[in-house]
Design a protein around this motif. Structure first.
Motif, PDB file in Angstrom:
ATOM      1  N   PHE A 186     -17.443 -18.045  14.624  1.00  0.00           N
ATOM      2  CA  PHE A 186     -16.596 -17.940  13.436  1.00  0.00           C
ATOM      3  C   PHE A 186     -17.005 -18.902  12.328  1.00  0.00           C
ATOM      4  O   PHE A 186     -16.258 -19.116  11.383  1.00  0.00           O
ATOM      5  CB  PHE A 186     -15.135 -18.190  13.821  1.00  0.00           C
ATOM      6  N   GLY A 187     -18.198 -19.488  12.447  1.00  0.00           N
ATOM      7  CA  GLY A 187     -18.713 -20.323  11.377  1.00  0.00           C
ATOM      8  C   GLY A 187     -18.127 -21.714  11.291  1.00  0.00           C
ATOM      9  O   GLY A 187     -18.395 -22.443  10.325  1.00  0.00           O
ATOM     10  N   LEU A 188     -17.338 -22.139  12.285  1.00  0.00           N
ATOM     11  CA  LEU A 188     -16.805 -23.498  12.286  1.00  0.00           C
ATOM     12  C   LEU A 188     -17.820 -24.518  12.770  1.00  0.00           C
ATOM     13  O   LEU A 188     -17.660 -25.719  12.526  1.00  0.00           O
ATOM     14  CB  LEU A 188     -15.551 -23.577  13.172  1.00  0.00           C
ATOM     15  N   LEU A 189     -18.848 -24.043  13.433  1.00  0.00           N
ATOM     16  CA  LEU A 189     -19.878 -24.898  13.998  1.00  0.00           C
ATOM     17  C   LEU A 189     -21.230 -24.248  13.743  1.00  0.00           C
ATOM     18  O   LEU A 189     -21.375 -23.041  13.925  1.00  0.00           O
ATOM     19  CB  LEU A 189     -19.644 -25.065  15.514  1.00  0.00           C
ATOM     20  N   PRO A 190     -22.236 -25.000  13.298  1.00  0.00           N
ATOM     21  CA  PRO A 190     -23.553 -24.397  13.035  1.00  0.00           C
ATOM     22  C   PRO A 190     -24.169 -23.811  14.303  1.00  0.00           C
ATOM     23  O   PRO A 190     -23.954 -24.306  15.414  1.00  0.00           O
ATOM     24  CB  PRO A 190     -24.380 -25.574  12.501  1.00  0.00           C
ATOM     25  N   HIS A 191     -24.936 -22.750  14.117  1.00  0.00           N
ATOM     26  CA  HIS A 191     -25.597 -22.126  15.266  1.00  0.00           C
ATOM     27  C   HIS A 191     -26.644 -23.047  15.889  1.00  0.00           C
ATOM     28  O   HIS A 191     -27.001 -22.883  17.057  1.00  0.00           O
ATOM     29  CB  HIS A 191     -26.251 -20.807  14.855  1.00  0.00           C
ATOM     30  N   ALA A 192     -27.132 -24.008  15.113  1.00  0.00           N
ATOM     31  CA  ALA A 192     -28.127 -24.950  15.635  1.00  0.00           C
ATOM     32  C   ALA A 192     -27.513 -26.075  16.451  1.00  0.00           C
ATOM     33  O   ALA A 192     -28.236 -26.937  16.957  1.00  0.00           O
ATOM     34  CB  ALA A 192     -28.941 -25.543  14.478  1.00  0.00           C
ATOM     35  N   ALA A 193     -26.189 -26.102  16.596  1.00  0.00           N
ATOM     36  CA  ALA A 193     -25.541 -27.137  17.407  1.00  0.00           C
ATOM     37  C   ALA A 193     -26.000 -27.016  18.857  1.00  0.00           C
ATOM     38  O   ALA A 193     -26.268 -25.917  19.350  1.00  0.00           O
ATOM     39  CB  ALA A 193     -24.021 -26.991  17.314  1.00  0.00           C
ATOM     40  N   PRO A 194     -26.124 -28.145  19.540  1.00  0.00           N
ATOM     41  CA  PRO A 194     -26.693 -28.111  20.893  1.00  0.00           C
ATOM     42  C   PRO A 194     -25.809 -27.385  21.904  1.00  0.00           C
ATOM     43  O   PRO A 194     -24.576 -27.514  21.877  1.00  0.00           O
ATOM     44  CB  PRO A 194     -26.835 -29.595  21.252  1.00  0.00           C
ATOM     45  N   PHE A 195     -26.439 -26.626  22.772  1.00  0.00           N
ATOM     46  CA  PHE A 195     -25.769 -26.036  23.926  1.00  0.00           C
ATOM     47  C   PHE A 195     -25.944 -27.008  25.088  1.00  0.00           C
ATOM     48  O   PHE A 195     -26.943 -26.965  25.818  1.00  0.00           O
ATOM     49  CB  PHE A 195     -26.370 -24.672  24.276  1.00  0.00           C
ATOM     50  N   SER A 196     -25.019 -27.894  25.247  1.00  0.00           N
ATOM     51  CA  SER A 196     -25.145 -28.917  26.285  1.00  0.00           C
ATOM     52  C   SER A 196     -23.765 -29.422  26.670  1.00  0.00           C
ATOM     53  O   SER A 196     -22.882 -29.589  25.817  1.00  0.00           O
ATOM     54  CB  SER A 196     -26.009 -30.086  25.786  1.00  0.00           C
ATOM     55  N   LEU A 197     -23.588 -29.679  27.947  1.00  0.00           N
ATOM     56  CA  LEU A 197     -22.341 -30.257  28.427  1.00  0.00           C
ATOM     57  C   LEU A 197     -22.067 -31.600  27.763  1.00  0.00           C
ATOM     58  O   LEU A 197     -20.915 -31.933  27.464  1.00  0.00           O
ATOM     59  CB  LEU A 197     -22.409 -30.422  29.951  1.00  0.00           C
ATOM     60  N   LEU A 198     -23.130 -32.375  27.519  1.00  0.00           N
ATOM     61  CA  LEU A 198     -22.972 -33.696  26.920  1.00  0.00           C
ATOM     62  C   LEU A 198     -22.361 -33.608  25.532  1.00  0.00           C
ATOM     63  O   LEU A 198     -21.556 -34.457  25.131  1.00  0.00           O
ATOM     64  CB  LEU A 198     -24.323 -34.397  26.846  1.00  0.00           C
ATOM     65  N   THR A 218     -13.689 -24.615  21.451  1.00  0.00           N
ATOM     66  CA  THR A 218     -14.187 -24.644  20.069  1.00  0.00           C
ATOM     67  C   THR A 218     -15.704 -24.732  19.993  1.00  0.00           C
ATOM     68  O   THR A 218     -16.293 -24.296  18.996  1.00  0.00           O
ATOM     69  CB  THR A 218     -13.585 -25.832  19.300  1.00  0.00           C
ATOM     70  N   ALA A 219     -16.371 -25.274  21.000  1.00  0.00           N
ATOM     71  CA  ALA A 219     -17.827 -25.409  20.937  1.00  0.00           C
ATOM     72  C   ALA A 219     -18.504 -24.042  20.924  1.00  0.00           C
ATOM     73  O   ALA A 219     -19.504 -23.846  20.222  1.00  0.00           O
ATOM     74  CB  ALA A 219     -18.339 -26.248  22.100  1.00  0.00           C
ATOM     75  N   TRP A 220     -17.995 -23.097  21.712  1.00  0.00           N
ATOM     76  CA  TRP A 220     -18.602 -21.768  21.760  1.00  0.00           C
ATOM     77  C   TRP A 220     -18.022 -20.853  20.692  1.00  0.00           C
ATOM     78  O   TRP A 220     -18.759 -20.222  19.922  1.00  0.00           O
ATOM     79  CB  TRP A 220     -18.411 -21.149  23.146  1.00  0.00           C
ATOM     80  N   ARG A 221     -16.706 -20.755  20.595  1.00  0.00           N
ATOM     81  CA  ARG A 221     -16.081 -19.864  19.622  1.00  0.00           C
ATOM     82  C   ARG A 221     -16.345 -20.329  18.192  1.00  0.00           C
ATOM     83  O   ARG A 221     -16.399 -19.506  17.266  1.00  0.00           O
ATOM     84  CB  ARG A 221     -14.574 -19.805  19.868  1.00  0.00           C
ATOM     85  N   GLY A 222     -16.499 -21.640  17.996  1.00  0.00           N
ATOM     86  CA  GLY A 222     -16.759 -22.150  16.655  1.00  0.00           C
ATOM     87  C   GLY A 222     -18.049 -21.626  16.063  1.00  0.00           C
ATOM     88  O   GLY A 222     -18.144 -21.419  14.840  1.00  0.00           O
ATOM     89  N   ARG A 223     -19.046 -21.373  16.899  1.00  0.00           N
ATOM     90  CA  ARG A 223     -20.311 -20.803  16.407  1.00  0.00           C
ATOM     91  C   ARG A 223     -20.108 -19.372  15.919  1.00  0.00           C
ATOM     92  O   ARG A 223     -20.714 -18.953  14.936  1.00  0.00           O
ATOM     93  CB  ARG A 223     -21.358 -20.834  17.519  1.00  0.00           C
TER      94      ARG A 223
END
Length: 401
Positions: A298-310, A291-296
């Motif tokens: 499909f609009g479920l997650l903002p594009h500004a969300a961090p790209f980080s394992l943490l 969901t962290a990658w696919r959510g961006r």
């Protein structure tokens, strides 16, 4: 008197030696070079190398007690934590909105894990030095070729559309076992030259990620070399602590980013804070794998969300995934050195570099990244099994009477 002909080696033994030599040539020499040109090199060549080494072990029976070793891996703390992490990832398929993509990712993870175990069991108990010297030669040659390519293209070469920085990331990971092998054989001058060659390539790369991973690994190497026990424990617990406390990090780091004038970092931390406060209870179970990658997309997650394992492990797998991942990291780091203290600094540097790459935004969900980690583990196991003799035996001359 006619001397009897010397017995020849068994054909299967000769074939096993040839297959093993070819497998290690691919694993230690060809992969560092090919990674500069295409991301598919790791995904294709690593399984091929493991298959060749496994066939060699089957032909000459060099793999000793594979069942006991496999049981030992499965029953260790790190093995149990890894099993819990995979099991929870499989359960998250129930609530993830991207079941087909998440299922494919889970199968890739399981396949990479099985490949790592198979390669570990197939490696011979004693490694030949001639095979292991292929590693520093391959890393050094790849560093020189990469540097020339970057100089000609102003650091922005894109052989397959993603950039040469991915190849430099692989070189940074493989640098540490190469340095460890050279240092264990007393070739410290060559080790320094190899480190400088890789460092030049990371400096020339447009993306700062390879340089960050190299710097973090160098600090871990120096710390563990100076304080072997303390350094290993500190790095292991630090990685686990950062993974567990990830939801608190944006609240702690935002004032620091604002004081440093890092506007983009502050914006990412703002978004991280908003996601934590928006659905705090979802961090108990996570939103499901992928969901962290696919959510961006499909609009479920903002594009500004961090790209980080943490961020991603908490967002996708929640507290269970974060805790099991932290135990896996800490136990693997603490037990990796074994009874070979000379390997400790290089192993901890590899852990630190890989963790820094994941924390700073490398695509940890991609197959090439999992494959690179498997290659790194197998290479370090091979280096460890090449330490059975660190110096030549002294000749003893006795006086003849």
């Amino acid at each position: 008197m006619v001397r009897s002909a010397s017995p020849t080696a068994h054909p299967s033994t000769d074939a096993a030696a040839l297959l093993r030599r070819l497998g290690f040539a691919i694993l230690l020499f060809a992969i560092p070079l090919a990674a500069l040109f295409t991301r598919r090199a790791l995904v294709v060549m690593a399984p091929l190398a493991v298959a060749l080494i496994g066939m060699a072990a089957f032909l000459d029976g060099s793999a000793k007690t594979p069942l006991q070793k496999a049981i030992g891996i499965a029953t260790s703390r790190a093995g149990i934590a890894g099993f819990v992490l995979v099991l929870w990832s499989a359960l998250s398929l129930i609530w993830t909105p991207f079941v087909p993509q998440a299922s494919e990712r889970l199968l890739n993870i399981i396949a990479m894990g099985l490949m790592a175990v198979a390669g570990y069991l197939a490696l011979p108990e004693r490694m030949r030095s001639a095979n292991l010297y292929l590693l520093p030669v391959g890393v050094g040659l790849a560093a020189l070729i990469g540097t020339v390519m970057l100089l000609r293209e102003d650091g922005r070469l894109e052989p397959d559309g993603l950039g040469v920085e991915r190849g430099m990331v692989v070189l940074v990971l493989l640098l540490w076992p190469a340095l460890t092998w050279l240092h264990s054989r007393g070739r410290n001058l060559e080790a320094v030259a190899l480190a400088l060659a890789v460092a030049v390539g990371t400096v020339l790369t447009a993306d700062p990620l390879p340089l960050i991973g190299l710097a973090v690994g160098a600090v871990a190497f120096a710390l563990t070399a100076a304080l072997p026990q303390t350094g290993s424990r500190l790095i292991g617990f630090l990685m686990a602590g950062l993974l567990i406390s990830a939801p608190v990090l944006p609240f702690l780091l935002k004032p620091v980013a604002e004081l440093a004038g890092a506007g983009s970092a502050a914006g990412t931390l703002d978004m991280w804070q908003a996601l934590v406060l928006k659905e705090p209870l979802r961090f108990l179970t996570g939103h499901g794998l992928e969901t962290a990658w696919r959510g961006r997309l499909f609009g479920l997650l903002p594009h500004a969300a961090p790209f980080s394992l943490l961020f991603e492990i908490w967002y996708e797998l929640g507290i269970v995934g974060a805790m099991s991942g932290a135990v896996l990291l800490s136990q693997a780091a603490l037990g990796a050195g074994g009874h070979r203290p000379i390997l400790g600094p290089g192993i901890m540097a590899s852990f630190a570099s890989a963790f820094a790459f994941g924390a700073c935004g490398i695509g940890t969900a991609q197959v090439w990244w999992f494959t690179a980690l498997v290659v790194l583990v197998l290479v370090f196991v091979a280096v460890e099994r090449g330490q059975f003799r660190t110096k030549r035996p002294k000749a003893i001359l006795r006086r003849l009477r």
